[in-house]
Design a protein around this motif. Structure first.
Motif, PDB file in Angstrom:
ATOM      1  N   GLY A   1       0.819  -1.208   0.000  1.00  0.00           N
ATOM      2  CA  GLY A   1       0.000   0.000   0.000  1.00  0.00           C
ATOM      3  C   GLY A   1       0.850   1.253   0.000  1.00  0.00           C
ATOM      4  O   GLY A   1       0.557   2.217  -0.712  1.00  0.00           O
ATOM      5  N   ASP A   2       1.919   1.249   0.786  1.00  0.00           N
ATOM      6  CA  ASP A   2       2.824   2.405   0.828  1.00  0.00           C
ATOM      7  C   ASP A   2       3.501   2.628  -0.527  1.00  0.00           C
ATOM      8  O   ASP A   2       3.625   3.765  -0.994  1.00  0.00           O
ATOM      9  CB  ASP A   2       3.893   2.217   1.906  1.00  0.00           C
ATOM     10  N   ILE A   3       3.927   1.540  -1.149  1.00  0.00           N
ATOM     11  CA  ILE A   3       4.602   1.645  -2.445  1.00  0.00           C
ATOM     12  C   ILE A   3       3.654   2.216  -3.493  1.00  0.00           C
ATOM     13  O   ILE A   3       4.006   3.145  -4.235  1.00  0.00           O
ATOM     14  CB  ILE A   3       5.146   0.270  -2.891  1.00  0.00           C
ATOM     15  N   PHE A   4       2.429   1.685  -3.552  1.00  0.00           N
ATOM     16  CA  PHE A   4       1.481   2.150  -4.569  1.00  0.00           C
ATOM     17  C   PHE A   4       0.977   3.556  -4.269  1.00  0.00           C
ATOM     18  O   PHE A   4       0.684   4.309  -5.188  1.00  0.00           O
ATOM     19  CB  PHE A   4       0.324   1.175  -4.731  1.00  0.00           C
ATOM     20  N   THR A   5       0.885   3.922  -2.992  1.00  0.00           N
ATOM     21  CA  THR A   5       0.472   5.276  -2.648  1.00  0.00           C
ATOM     22  C   THR A   5       1.541   6.281  -3.066  1.00  0.00           C
ATOM     23  O   THR A   5       1.235   7.336  -3.622  1.00  0.00           O
ATOM     24  CB  THR A   5       0.215   5.392  -1.134  1.00  0.00           C
ATOM     25  N   LYS A   6       2.791   5.939  -2.824  1.00  0.00           N
ATOM     26  CA  LYS A   6       3.887   6.857  -3.132  1.00  0.00           C
ATOM     27  C   LYS A   6       4.117   6.988  -4.640  1.00  0.00           C
ATOM     28  O   LYS A   6       4.313   8.084  -5.152  1.00  0.00           O
ATOM     29  CB  LYS A   6       5.165   6.376  -2.455  1.00  0.00           C
TER      30      LYS A   6
ATOM     31  N   ILE B   1      -3.703   3.983  -3.318  1.00  0.00           N
ATOM     32  CA  ILE B   1      -3.541   2.562  -2.982  1.00  0.00           C
ATOM     33  C   ILE B   1      -4.259   1.636  -3.969  1.00  0.00           C
ATOM     34  O   ILE B   1      -3.860   0.498  -4.163  1.00  0.00           O
ATOM     35  CB  ILE B   1      -4.000   2.312  -1.531  1.00  0.00           C
ATOM     36  N   ALA B   2      -5.292   2.148  -4.620  1.00  0.00           N
ATOM     37  CA  ALA B   2      -6.059   1.317  -5.550  1.00  0.00           C
ATOM     38  C   ALA B   2      -5.461   1.285  -6.954  1.00  0.00           C
ATOM     39  O   ALA B   2      -5.860   0.470  -7.774  1.00  0.00           O
ATOM     40  CB  ALA B   2      -7.495   1.822  -5.631  1.00  0.00           C
ATOM     41  N   ASN B   3      -4.502   2.148  -7.229  1.00  0.00           N
ATOM     42  CA  ASN B   3      -3.908   2.234  -8.561  1.00  0.00           C
ATOM     43  C   ASN B   3      -2.730   1.273  -8.670  1.00  0.00           C
ATOM     44  O   ASN B   3      -1.587   1.687  -8.823  1.00  0.00           O
ATOM     45  CB  ASN B   3      -3.478   3.683  -8.845  1.00  0.00           C
ATOM     46  N   THR B   4      -3.022  -0.021  -8.624  1.00  0.00           N
ATOM     47  CA  THR B   4      -1.958  -1.025  -8.632  1.00  0.00           C
ATOM     48  C   THR B   4      -1.467  -1.356 -10.036  1.00  0.00           C
ATOM     49  O   THR B   4      -0.466  -2.036 -10.185  1.00  0.00           O
ATOM     50  CB  THR B   4      -2.449  -2.326  -7.972  1.00  0.00           C
ATOM     51  N   GLY B   5      -2.138  -0.870 -11.051  1.00  0.00           N
ATOM     52  CA  GLY B   5      -1.761  -1.205 -12.417  1.00  0.00           C
ATOM     53  C   GLY B   5      -0.896  -0.173 -13.093  1.00  0.00           C
ATOM     54  O   GLY B   5      -0.459  -0.380 -14.228  1.00  0.00           O
ATOM     55  N   SER B   6      -0.611   0.931 -12.412  1.00  0.00           N
ATOM     56  CA  SER B   6       0.196   1.974 -13.049  1.00  0.00           C
ATOM     57  C   SER B   6       1.616   1.468 -13.255  1.00  0.00           C
ATOM     58  O   SER B   6       2.146   0.678 -12.462  1.00  0.00           O
ATOM     59  CB  SER B   6       0.214   3.233 -12.189  1.00  0.00           C
ATOM     60  N   ALA B   7       2.237   1.931 -14.315  1.00  0.00           N
ATOM     61  CA  ALA B   7       3.596   1.487 -14.625  1.00  0.00           C
ATOM     62  C   ALA B   7       4.561   1.889 -13.514  1.00  0.00           C
ATOM     63  O   ALA B   7       5.434   1.100 -13.128  1.00  0.00           O
ATOM     64  CB  ALA B   7       4.042   2.095 -15.958  1.00  0.00           C
ATOM     65  N   GLU B   8       4.401   3.094 -12.965  1.00  0.00           N
ATOM     66  CA  GLU B   8       5.300   3.550 -11.910  1.00  0.00           C
ATOM     67  C   GLU B   8       5.168   2.684 -10.661  1.00  0.00           C
ATOM     68  O   GLU B   8       6.162   2.324 -10.029  1.00  0.00           O
ATOM     69  CB  GLU B   8       5.031   5.011 -11.543  1.00  0.00           C
ATOM     70  N   GLY B   9       3.936   2.344 -10.299  1.00  0.00           N
ATOM     71  CA  GLY B   9       3.715   1.495  -9.133  1.00  0.00           C
ATOM     72  C   GLY B   9       4.302   0.110  -9.312  1.00  0.00           C
ATOM     73  O   GLY B   9       4.926  -0.446  -8.405  1.00  0.00           O
ATOM     74  N   GLN B  10       4.102  -0.470 -10.493  1.00  0.00           N
ATOM     75  CA  GLN B  10       4.648  -1.795 -10.770  1.00  0.00           C
ATOM     76  C   GLN B  10       6.174  -1.777 -10.759  1.00  0.00           C
ATOM     77  O   GLN B  10       6.808  -2.681 -10.215  1.00  0.00           O
ATOM     78  CB  GLN B  10       4.146  -2.298 -12.126  1.00  0.00           C
ATOM     79  N   ILE B  11       6.773  -0.750 -11.344  1.00  0.00           N
ATOM     80  CA  ILE B  11       8.231  -0.647 -11.374  1.00  0.00           C
ATOM     81  C   ILE B  11       8.778  -0.508  -9.953  1.00  0.00           C
ATOM     82  O   ILE B  11       9.781  -1.133  -9.595  1.00  0.00           O
ATOM     83  CB  ILE B  11       8.671   0.534 -12.265  1.00  0.00           C
TER      84      ILE B  11
END
Length: 89
Positions: A9-14, A19-29
């Protein structure tokens, strides 16, 4: 376990925006980078763990493909994520 729900959650929020945007390229990277650093530390202690070594190589390839995609789509977002995570090319 090293990757709890709170850490994800912290990784995807940052990096992903929320927290719900788990598919963004930045979050995945960012998530792949966290996992790569964990596996690298594991391999420093367990040199003969070849299955983990293979997993690490596959994970680095996935991250590389995502970075290439982001570079094609939006070079500024690519440069931002590279700088934030300290990934060298």
């Amino acid at each position: 376990m090293y990757l709890t729900k709170e850490i994800k959650g912290d990784i995807f929020t940052k990096h992903g925006g929320n927290i719900a945007n788990t598919g963004s390229a930045e979050g995945q990277i960012a998530l792949f980078t966290f996992r790569i650093s964990h596996l690298t530390e594991h391999l420093k202690r367990n040199r003969k763990d070849y299955n983990t070594e293979r997993s690490l190589v596959l994970l680095v390839g996935k991250r590389r493909r995502l970075l290439d995609y982001l570079k094609k789509k939006d070079i500024n977002r690519y440069r931002e994520i590279i700088k934030e995570l300290g990934i060298r090319k």
